[in-house]
Structure formats: C-alpha cells, structure tokens
Design an enzyme around this catalytic site. Sequence first.
Site, PDB file in Angstrom:
ATOM      1  CG  ASP A  34      -4.434   8.414 -10.658  1.00  0.00           C
ATOM      2  OD1 ASP A  34      -3.748   8.266  -9.669  1.00  0.00           O
ATOM      3  OD2 ASP A  34      -4.250   8.723 -11.626  1.00  0.00           O
ATOM      4  N   GLY A  35      -4.757  10.013  -7.766  1.00  0.00           N
ATOM      5  CA  GLY A  35      -4.727  11.542  -7.225  1.00  0.00           C
ATOM      6  C   GLY A  35      -4.544  11.719  -5.849  1.00  0.00           C
ATOM      7  CD  GLU A  81       1.803  -2.565 -13.352  1.00  0.00           C
ATOM      8  OE1 GLU A  81       0.866  -2.174 -12.880  1.00  0.00           O
ATOM      9  OE2 GLU A  81       2.127  -3.285 -14.136  1.00  0.00           O
ATOM     10  CG  ASN A  82       0.608   0.806  -7.174  1.00  0.00           C
ATOM     11  OD1 ASN A  82      -0.649   0.736  -6.892  1.00  0.00           O
ATOM     12  ND2 ASN A  82       1.152   1.980  -8.120  1.00  0.00           N
ATOM     13  CD1 TRP A  83       3.934  -5.734  -6.273  1.00  0.00           C
ATOM     14  CD2 TRP A  83       4.353  -5.061  -4.227  1.00  0.00           C
ATOM     15  NE1 TRP A  83       3.042  -6.187  -5.651  1.00  0.00           N
ATOM     16  CE2 TRP A  83       3.531  -5.963  -4.148  1.00  0.00           C
ATOM     17  CE3 TRP A  83       5.045  -4.771  -2.797  1.00  0.00           C
ATOM     18  CZ2 TRP A  83       2.953  -6.444  -3.086  1.00  0.00           C
ATOM     19  CZ3 TRP A  83       4.481  -5.046  -1.655  1.00  0.00           C
ATOM     20  CH2 TRP A  83       3.535  -5.834  -1.728  1.00  0.00           C
ATOM     21  NE  ARG A 200      -6.225   6.487 -14.043  1.00  0.00           N
ATOM     22  CZ  ARG A 200      -5.230   6.110 -14.128  1.00  0.00           C
ATOM     23  NH1 ARG A 200      -5.284   5.085 -15.087  1.00  0.00           N
ATOM     24  NH2 ARG A 200      -3.838   6.452 -13.722  1.00  0.00           N
ATOM     25  CD  GLU A 219     -20.183   3.205 -22.304  1.00  0.00           C
ATOM     26  OE1 GLU A 219     -19.656   4.189 -22.593  1.00  0.00           O
ATOM     27  OE2 GLU A 219     -20.795   2.220 -23.204  1.00  0.00           O
TER      28      GLU A 219
HETATM   29  C1  FPP Z   1      -3.266   6.169  -6.531  1.00  0.00           C
HETATM   30  O1  FPP Z   1      -2.957   7.629  -6.266  1.00  0.00           O
HETATM   31  C2  FPP Z   1      -3.828   5.512  -5.426  1.00  0.00           C
HETATM   32  C3  FPP Z   1      -3.034   4.323  -5.210  1.00  0.00           C
HETATM   33  C4  FPP Z   1      -1.892   3.829  -5.733  1.00  0.00           C
HETATM   34  C5  FPP Z   1      -3.583   3.711  -3.671  1.00  0.00           C
HETATM   35  C6  FPP Z   1      -4.978   3.853  -3.262  1.00  0.00           C
HETATM   36  C7  FPP Z   1      -5.212   3.589  -2.041  1.00  0.00           C
HETATM   37  C8  FPP Z   1      -6.207   3.947  -1.273  1.00  0.00           C
HETATM   38  C9  FPP Z   1      -7.192   5.046  -1.992  1.00  0.00           C
HETATM   39  C10 FPP Z   1      -6.113   3.931   0.277  1.00  0.00           C
HETATM   40  C11 FPP Z   1      -6.241   2.770   0.868  1.00  0.00           C
HETATM   41  C12 FPP Z   1      -7.522   1.891   0.359  1.00  0.00           C
HETATM   42  C13 FPP Z   1      -7.841   0.982   0.880  1.00  0.00           C
HETATM   43  C14 FPP Z   1      -9.133   0.062   0.193  1.00  0.00           C
HETATM   44  C15 FPP Z   1      -7.341   0.083   1.842  1.00  0.00           C
HETATM   45  P1  FPP Z   1      -1.573   8.091  -6.291  1.00  0.00           P
HETATM   46  O2  FPP Z   1      -0.636   8.060  -5.303  1.00  0.00           O
HETATM   47  O3  FPP Z   1      -0.821   7.471  -7.812  1.00  0.00           O
HETATM   48  O4  FPP Z   1      -1.647   9.507  -6.733  1.00  0.00           O
HETATM   49  P2  FPP Z   1      -1.006  10.635  -7.783  1.00  0.00           P
HETATM   50  O5  FPP Z   1      -1.168  10.094  -9.142  1.00  0.00           O
HETATM   51  O6  FPP Z   1      -1.489  12.007  -7.558  1.00  0.00           O
HETATM   52  O7  FPP Z   1       0.553  10.445  -7.393  1.00  0.00           O
END
Ligand code: FPP
Length: 252
Positions: A34-35, A81-83, A200, A219
């Site tokens: 995340d982040g 949910e990311n969709w 996380r 954990e």
């Molecule tokens: C959450 O950060 C991260 C994601 C939704 C995507 C994770 C993808 C990668 C680390 C790159 C690609 C990895 C591979 C294996 C191809 P966020 O966008 O929700 O961050 P925020 O909470 O700061 O907005």
Amino acid sequence: MSPFATEVHDAAAEARAAGLDPARLPRHLAIIMDGNGRWASRQGWERFFGHRRGADTVRAITTACVRLGIPRLTLYAFSSENWQRPAREVAVLMELLVEYLARELPTLHEQQIRLCAIGRLERLPATAQAALRAAIAATAGYRRMVLTLALSYGGRAELVDACRELARRVAAGELDPEEIDEARLGAALYDGEEVDLVIRTAGEQRLSNFLLWQTAYAEFISHPALWPEFTVADFHACLREYQRRERRFGRV
Ligand code: FPP
C-alpha cells in the site's frame, strides 16, 4: 550481477546476519503493498509513477525472500475493488503487469522462482492473461520459492468461487454435503495455503479482503513506510518483530 552467481548462497547465514532465527521464518508471507499513490503525490507526480516505483520494491523484496529461504510469497497486486479506479490507472497497472512479467522472467529463471496467480483472472485484459499464462508455464518446474500474484483478487469472491465449485460437485453426485469440512473447503480455494505473516505498508491496519480464509491465524504487521520506499532493512525489521511474537493458535 546476480546475487547467486558468484557464491554458494547460505540462506541461514544471511538470516542470522539480519538478526533472524533461520528456523522461525514465516513459511508463507503475504504482503499488502500500500501507499504507491501517496508516494507519487508527495513527489508531485501522477499516481501511476508510484506503481512503477512499487514494481522495483517488488523485485527487491522478492529477492530478499529468496535469499532468506522463505518458500512462499503472495503479493496483493490488484484487488477486485481496484477495478473501480479511474480507467487510466487500471490501464497503467495492467501495462505494468505485462512489463513486469517480461522484465522479471529472467530473474524468475535465475532464482528458480515458480510464478502463480490467484483471482478472477478472466477479467484481466487478454494481453495480461497471455503474459501470465506464459510466465506461469515457463516457471512451473521451479521449487525454490512460489511467488503468487493476487490479481483481480478478493477474499470473499474466492470463498464464493470455492462454494460454487463444491456445490457443482454435490449437484453432480460426486460429493455428500456432510463430507464438506475445512480441508475440503480449503482445497477448493484458489490457493488455500495457510499464511503465517501479513505485512501491510503505509501504516494501514486493514486486511482489505485479502486471503480471508488463509490468514485466520496469521500475524499482522503494519509498517509505516509507503510501498515504493519500503526497504529490505524495513522488511528484516518486520521479520524480527514477527519472531518476537508468540503464536498460540488458540492454545494457552
Ligand atoms: C496500492 O497502492 C497498490 C496497488 C493498488 C497496486 C500494487 C501494484 C504494484 C506494487 C506494482 C505492480 C506490481 C506487480 C507485481 C506488477 P495505492 O495506489 O492504493 O496507494 P495509496 O493508498 O497511497 O493511494
């Protein structure tokens, strides 16, 4: 230069050097990365630069796991949910996945990592599905570590899909409902392997629909670093914290 080419790699020595007990490392580690968006915004950049930089962290942490001898790593790369994110961000993430697979395949071969994927993969664009299928097939014989990408993944959807699968077998007369137990339900999941530790990043304290069944006794460690700035040293600190905890699995 490959971290493996010039040495007979000693995972236990590497663990001890990081202040870790090699016998008590997690067997299955799951990470909520995340982040990325926050990191990019803080630099004054568009969110997708954070995902791009996040892919570099994926490489560093995967290698760190191999070097320590952690046998399974599951990464939450794209949730159901990311969709709902803006179409452009989704498109960039899908392109990044294809790019990542092309770029990392030599490393997967070199480090003998078997790639797997879990989730409703049929929702991914055809190019991403094809790249995934090819990388999964090319690495199917490796046993050093299993790297699983959770893509278009939701823990509730995984349970629904498992229930449907069991229901189909009951309807076909292959399974008696009374025979359904935890082992059978676990086996019907995309991957029912028990998780020992969830990390996380970005300081959040939620599971966010990740591996709901598999994390029953895991954990959970929340680390404040945003994923693009999460370092191998931070990762080792999380593992030391994990080893300080007493896991009782409901016993006294
Ligand atoms: C959450 O950060 C991260 C994601 C939704 C995507 C994770 C993808 C990668 C680390 C790159 C690609 C990895 C591979 C294996 C191809 P966020 O966008 O929700 O961050 P925020 O909470 O700061 O907005």
